[in-house]
Design an enzyme around this catalytic site. Structure first.
Site, short mmCIF file in Angstrom:
data_model
loop_
_atom_site.label_atom_id
_atom_site.label_comp_id
_atom_site.label_asym_id
_atom_site.label_seq_id
_atom_site.Cartn_x
_atom_site.Cartn_y
_atom_site.Cartn_z
N CYS B 30 16.68 23.22 -26.47
CA CYS B 30 15.44 22.43 -26.44
C CYS B 30 14.45 22.94 -27.50
CB CYS B 30 14.86 22.51 -25.03
SG CYS B 30 13.11 22.22 -24.90
N CYS B 33 10.88 23.87 -26.43
CA CYS B 33 10.87 25.10 -25.63
C CYS B 33 10.75 26.32 -26.54
CB CYS B 33 12.16 25.24 -24.82
SG CYS B 33 12.42 23.92 -23.65
#
Lengths: 307, 104
Positions: B30, B33
């Site tokens: 991700c 993230c």
């Protein structure tokens, strides 16, 4: 770092900003990059198959290589979020949540944000089945039913990626033909898990704690409910132009920054590159972002030399 | 630096903690993230003894992620007295997280 006047600050650490930095380094322009997310939107691309030299690479990997290339040339990447740009004597001041930086020239490459669908349930179920990042959230939908809204390259890529995890994928497109690159079409049409609903849109997302259903509406206004666990919204992007608008920069009717062939904006001393500009004929690709960054860097070099 | 939480230590470190605990649910695949990683570390440093701050890799710790209905990352959850008192989806600034932590 504060107080020292740089020749150039690059705002944004995606392909446009990183591409510009490579050239700025070669032209020995004293510069830093300020960006909240190294790699930028690249980080959300599942697989890139059209960047020359890489037959297939994940966005995260390509972004990491670009960052390493930039940093190996000795450039500092400040992972900060800029909140305001102010005109000062001889240049600009960039204010972030951590401090203030001064520069003679500014290159604005902060890209775009996902466009919202603007239907009931979208906000309520964000993070509970509604997502704008298929690469981030796709793996949570293993063996689930998912819908993708959109018909362009991002929607096509999301559908193909989600088909690797999900039980079934419905691609919902308001037009009668998809607008994605033809290379994706064959894969979409031959994938047993993917169904395409043309000339339809989502009018409502329903659920209880999590998404359970989407209401589809056709062109005649007739509605139909579909059981669904996830909804991925890939309907394009809106430019993050606010900080430049505050300085009076001109934008087109969709809000993209108007840029000349040398990437200059209507504000003297500020340049823009990448997805946020009107250049490259609106073809928003990694390769065009990098190229616009390069063009901006050389123009900035010329202008700095004049003075 | 932020702590590392996992399915094994979640009960003890998060739910049984006397202080508020902020958990950053993330995964290596991700992009956004990754942007949150250094922000979470800064929150951990700045909040000091007032709260605990840590990260949980959802790829390796699916039980905790499922239990709290994490379906989108990054998601930050603040726990107090073993209860989920605030759930925030999407990348956030350090200031927002500090403010939320001080509120609970």
């Amino acid at each position: 770092m504060e107080g020292e006047m740089k020749d150039l600050i690059i705002l944004g650490a995606g392909p446009a900003g990183l591409g510009a930095s490579i050239y700025a380094s070669r032209y020995k322009i004293d510069h830093i990059i300020i960006g909240k997310e190294p790699g930028g939107y690249l980080n959300e691309i599942h697989r890139i198959e059209n960047y020359l030299g890489f037959e297939a690479v994940s966005g995260i990997d390509l972004g990491a290589k670009m960052r390493a290339h930039v940093e190996n040339l000795g450039v500092t990447l400040q992972q900060e979020t800029a909140t305001k740009i102010e005109k000062i004597e001889g240049g600009f001041s960039v204010i972030t949540e951590k401090g203030t930086y001064q520069t003679k020239k500014l290159l604005y490459t902060v890209g775009t944000s996902p466009r919202r669908l603007d239907v009931p349930g979208e906000k309520e179920f964000f993070g509970k089945g509604v997502s704008y990042c298929s690469t981030c959230d796709g793996p949570f939908f293993r063996n689930k039913k998912v819908a993708i809204v959109g018909g362009g390259d991002s929607a096509a890529m999301a559908a193909l990626m989600l088909a690797e995890y999900a039980e079934s994928v419905v691609l919902i497109h308001r037009g009668s033909e998809l607008t994605c690159m033809p290379i994706y079409l064959d894969s979409l049409l031959t994938n047993d898990k993917i169904k395409i609903e043309y000339s339809k849109s989502i009018s409502k997302i329903e659920g209880e704690n999590v998404v359970k259903k989407v209401i589809l509406k056709d062109n005649d206004g007739i509605e139909d409910g579909l059981e669904m666990d996830g909804v991925f919204i890939e309907i394009g992007s809106i430019p993050n132009q606010k900080m430049l608008l505050e300085l009076g920069a001109e934008v087109d009717e969709k809000g993209f920054i108007k840029t000349g062939p040398n990437q200059s904006t209507s504000v003297d001393g500020i340049y823009a590159a990448g997805d946020i500009t009107t250049n490259s004929n609106g073809f928003r690709q990694v390769i065009t972002a990098v190229a616009e960054g390069a063009v901006a860097a050389v123009e900035i070099f010329r202008k700095l030399k004049e003075k | 630096m932020a702590l590392e939480f996992n399915d094994g230590n979640f009960e003890k470190e998060v739910l049984e903690n006397e202080k508020p605990v902020l958990v950053d649910f993330w995964a290596p695949w991700c992009g956004p993230c990754q942007m949150m990683g250094p922000v979470i570390d800064e929150v951990a440093t700045e909040i000091g003894d007032l709260a605990k701050v840590g990260k949980l890799n959802v790829d390796e710790n699916q039980e905790s992620a499922q239990k709290y209905g994490v379906m989108s990352i990054p998601t930050m959850i603040i726990f107090k007295g073993g209860k989920n008192v605030k759930q925030i989806v999407g990348a956030q600034s350090k200031e927002t997280l500090l403010e939320e932590l001080k509120k609970v």
